[in-house]
Design a protein around this motif. Sequence first.
Motif, PDB file in Angstrom:
ATOM      1  N   ILE A   1       5.267   3.426   2.729  1.00 31.79           N
ATOM      2  CA  ILE A   1       4.840   2.151   2.160  1.00 31.79           C
ATOM      3  C   ILE A   1       4.499   1.220   3.378  1.00 31.79           C
ATOM      4  CG2 ILE A   1       5.741   0.246   0.829  1.00 31.79           C
ATOM      5  CD1 ILE A   1       7.656   2.361  -0.458  1.00 31.79           C
ATOM      6  N   GLN A   2       3.400   0.475   3.029  1.00 30.10           N
ATOM      7  CA  GLN A   2       2.953  -0.667   4.079  1.00 30.10           C
ATOM      8  C   GLN A   2       2.691  -1.991   3.564  1.00 30.10           C
ATOM      9  OE1 GLN A   2      -0.478   1.738   5.523  1.00 30.10           O
ATOM     10  NE2 GLN A   2       0.621   2.180   7.549  1.00 30.10           N
TER      11      GLN A   2
ATOM     12  N   VAL B   1       0.835  -1.159   0.046  1.00 27.55           N
ATOM     13  CA  VAL B   1       0.010   0.056  -0.007  1.00 27.55           C
ATOM     14  C   VAL B   1       0.928   1.394  -0.155  1.00 27.55           C
ATOM     15  CG1 VAL B   1      -1.816   1.230   1.471  1.00 27.55           C
ATOM     16  CG2 VAL B   1      -1.813  -1.226   1.276  1.00 27.55           C
ATOM     17  N   PHE B   2       0.544   2.060  -0.828  1.00 20.70           N
ATOM     18  CA  PHE B   2       1.325   3.568  -1.043  1.00 20.70           C
ATOM     19  C   PHE B   2       0.395   4.638  -0.639  1.00 20.70           C
ATOM     20  CE2 PHE B   2       2.666   0.415  -4.405  1.00 20.70           C
ATOM     21  CZ  PHE B   2       4.072   0.171  -3.862  1.00 20.70           C
ATOM     22  N   HIS B   3       1.295   5.712   0.089  1.00 20.59           N
ATOM     23  CA  HIS B   3       0.548   6.859   0.462  1.00 20.59           C
ATOM     24  C   HIS B   3       1.518   8.033  -0.335  1.00 20.59           C
ATOM     25  CE1 HIS B   3      -1.304   4.651   3.442  1.00 20.59           C
ATOM     26  NE2 HIS B   3      -2.241   5.576   3.761  1.00 20.59           N
ATOM     27  N   TRP B   4       0.901   8.905  -0.697  1.00 26.35           N
ATOM     28  CA  TRP B   4       1.596   9.965  -1.703  1.00 26.35           C
ATOM     29  C   TRP B   4       1.362  11.408  -1.137  1.00 26.35           C
ATOM     30  CZ3 TRP B   4       3.697   7.893  -6.263  1.00 26.35           C
ATOM     31  CH2 TRP B   4       3.527   6.517  -6.615  1.00 26.35           C
ATOM     32  N   LYS B   5       2.240  12.159  -1.342  1.00 27.04           N
ATOM     33  CA  LYS B   5       2.367  13.372  -0.518  1.00 27.04           C
ATOM     34  C   LYS B   5       1.525  14.512  -1.412  1.00 27.04           C
ATOM     35  CE  LYS B   5       3.817  16.831   2.293  1.00 27.04           C
ATOM     36  NZ  LYS B   5       3.299  16.774   3.703  1.00 27.04           N
ATOM     37  N   ILE B   6       0.543  14.958  -0.846  1.00 32.42           N
ATOM     38  CA  ILE B   6      -0.274  16.071  -1.685  1.00 32.42           C
ATOM     39  C   ILE B   6       0.468  17.533  -1.422  1.00 32.42           C
ATOM     40  CG2 ILE B   6      -2.701  17.353  -1.721  1.00 32.42           C
ATOM     41  CD1 ILE B   6      -3.663  15.027   0.005  1.00 32.42           C
ATOM     42  N   LYS B   7       0.380  18.174  -2.625  1.00 35.01           N
ATOM     43  CA  LYS B   7       1.409  19.407  -2.856  1.00 35.01           C
ATOM     44  C   LYS B   7       0.761  20.728  -1.861  1.00 35.01           C
ATOM     45  CE  LYS B   7       3.463  18.227  -7.167  1.00 35.01           C
ATOM     46  NZ  LYS B   7       4.126  18.548  -8.466  1.00 35.01           N
TER      47      LYS B   7
ATOM     48  N   LYS C   1      -4.022   7.807  -0.035  1.00 35.91           N
ATOM     49  CA  LYS C   1      -3.633   6.494  -0.341  1.00 35.91           C
ATOM     50  C   LYS C   1      -3.890   6.097  -1.905  1.00 35.91           C
ATOM     51  CE  LYS C   1      -5.790   2.801   1.334  1.00 35.91           C
ATOM     52  NZ  LYS C   1      -6.001   1.672   2.316  1.00 35.91           N
ATOM     53  N   VAL C   2      -3.053   5.749  -2.607  1.00 35.26           N
ATOM     54  CA  VAL C   2      -3.422   5.135  -3.974  1.00 35.26           C
ATOM     55  C   VAL C   2      -2.297   4.121  -4.100  1.00 35.26           C
ATOM     56  CG1 VAL C   2      -3.335   5.674  -6.492  1.00 35.26           C
ATOM     57  CG2 VAL C   2      -3.336   7.558  -4.844  1.00 35.26           C
TER      58      VAL C   2
ATOM     59  N   TYR D   1      -6.753   1.656  -6.854  1.00 36.36           N
ATOM     60  CA  TYR D   1      -7.846   2.098  -5.655  1.00 36.36           C
ATOM     61  C   TYR D   1      -7.067   3.098  -4.603  1.00 36.36           C
ATOM     62  CZ  TYR D   1      -5.611  -0.755  -2.300  1.00 36.36           C
ATOM     63  OH  TYR D   1      -4.575  -1.419  -1.389  1.00 36.36           O
ATOM     64  N   GLY D   2      -8.033   3.636  -3.932  1.00 35.91           N
ATOM     65  CA  GLY D   2      -7.404   4.807  -3.072  1.00 35.91           C
ATOM     66  C   GLY D   2      -8.512   5.071  -2.270  1.00 35.91           C
ATOM     67  N   THR D   3      -8.106   6.135  -1.219  1.00 37.45           N
ATOM     68  CA  THR D   3      -9.049   6.453   0.020  1.00 37.45           C
ATOM     69  C   THR D   3      -8.482   8.064  -0.009  1.00 37.45           C
ATOM     70  OG1 THR D   3      -7.568   5.960   1.605  1.00 37.45           O
ATOM     71  CG2 THR D   3      -9.385   4.492   1.186  1.00 37.45           C
TER      72      THR D   3
END
Length: 416
Positions: free
Chosen positions: A325-326, A233-239, A276-277, A264-266
Motif C-alpha cells: 500500500i502506498q 495505491v494498492f498492489h496485489w499478489k499474482i498467484k 497494481k490495481v 485503473y492499473g498497470t
Amino acid sequence: MEDLDQFDVIVIGAGVMGSSTAYQAAKTGKRTLLIEQFDFLHYRGSSHGESRTIRATYPESYYCRMAMESEKLWMDAESEIGYKVYFKSQQLDLGPANNSSLMALISNCEEHSINHQILDRHQTEKHFSGRIELPDDWIAVVTDLGGVLKPTKSVAMFQTLAIKHGAVLKDRTEIVEIVSDEDRGGVLVSSRSGEVYSGKKCVVTAGAWVSKLVQKVSNGGIILPIQPLETTVFHWKIKKGHELDYTIGAGFPSFASYGEPYIYGTPALEFPDLIKVAVHGGRECEPDKRTWGVDAEETMIGHLKEWIKGRFGDRVNWEDGPVMIQSCLYSMTPDEDYIIDFLGGGFDEDVVVAGGFSGHGFKMAPLVGKILVDLAVGGKVAAEKYEAEIKHLKLGRFEGNPKGNKKGFEDQVRLK
C-alpha cells in the motif's frame, strides 16, 4: 537589488511538471532556476513511486491530442538521457457497453485516428489469452498507445537534463513571496529563510501546495479551485503459476475500468509477482497533514476485491487483500481538468501557473513543460499557438461558474 543575479525563468516546484519545465527552459538557452521546498525526489507529493499509466484514450478530446504529442516528447527525452523511463504496452479500457465515458472515448479514437479495437467478452478473452474476463454486457477498447512510466526515475531524468543544459537546481527552499520587481521588471521570489531570487518570468508548479502558495503571494486575491486528495495505491499478489501472465513483458496492458468506481492499473513491472490495481479517487486532506494510513479504505478495498475476482478470477489473490500500500496526492479541480494559465492579479504575463492535474497529469508532463515555457517567454502571443490545448484549461472557466467545464459523461474520481 543591483547585484542580484536575474534568471530568465524561475520554476517553483520540482515535481514532474516543474522539472520538465526547467528542462524545456534550459534546453532553449534560458537561464533557469528550479526551486523545491522539500528534498528533490521526495515522496510527499504526486510525482514519486514506480508506475504511472500513459494512454491516449480519454473521454475529453483535448487530452487525446495532448497525450499523443506528449508520448513523442517522452521518447525524445529518453533519447537524450540514454535510458528508458517509458515501457510500452497496449492500453485496455473496459466497462459497461452503455457507459457514457467509454462511448465518448471511442468517439475520440475515431476523431483522432487512434487505431483501436472494440471487443466483446469472448473477443477480449481471446485477445488476452484468457487473462481477463468481462461481464456479458461489457465491452473492451484496445489501443496501442499505452504503458508504464517510472515516476521517480522520470523526475530525475528531467532534472539531470535541466542541469546538463545549464539550469540551477535548489531544494529545501520554501517560497513565501512573489512580488513584481519595480526596478528591473519581472518578479522577485523570496524564500522563508530570506533568500531573494530575481526572474524575468516565473512558473508555479507546486502540486498540492499550489493553491495555498498562490493565495499567499496574491495576498488572498487569487484562490485556485484546487482541492488536495490523499489517494492510496494498492498492489496485489499474482498467484503461483500465473506470475508471468500479468507482466508487461508478456504483453499484459495498462488498463482502466469505467463505471462506479473507476478502477485503473498497470501490469507487473516494478515489483515481482505484484500487479497494481487501485481506485481513481481519494479523501480530502491538507497536504502537510495526511494520515498516511488506510483506516478509511475498507470500502474501497471491498470494491477492488470484487473487481479483481470478476476480471482476473483465481489468477490474482484478491481474497487476502493488497500486499503493498502506498500513499499519494491528487490535486483536484471541480471539473477534473488541469489549470494552465497566466496567474494575473497584478502579475500580468510574468507569472504562469499550472496545477489541478486531478490524478491524470503525469503522462502529459513533457508537453505541459513545453507549453509553460512558451507561455512564460512568449506571453499571450504564445498562448494563441496553444489555444487548442489550453482553451479548456484556463482559470477564466471558473468565473461565475464554480463547476468549470461541463462534461457530457460521468465524473471519474471517487471521493470518500
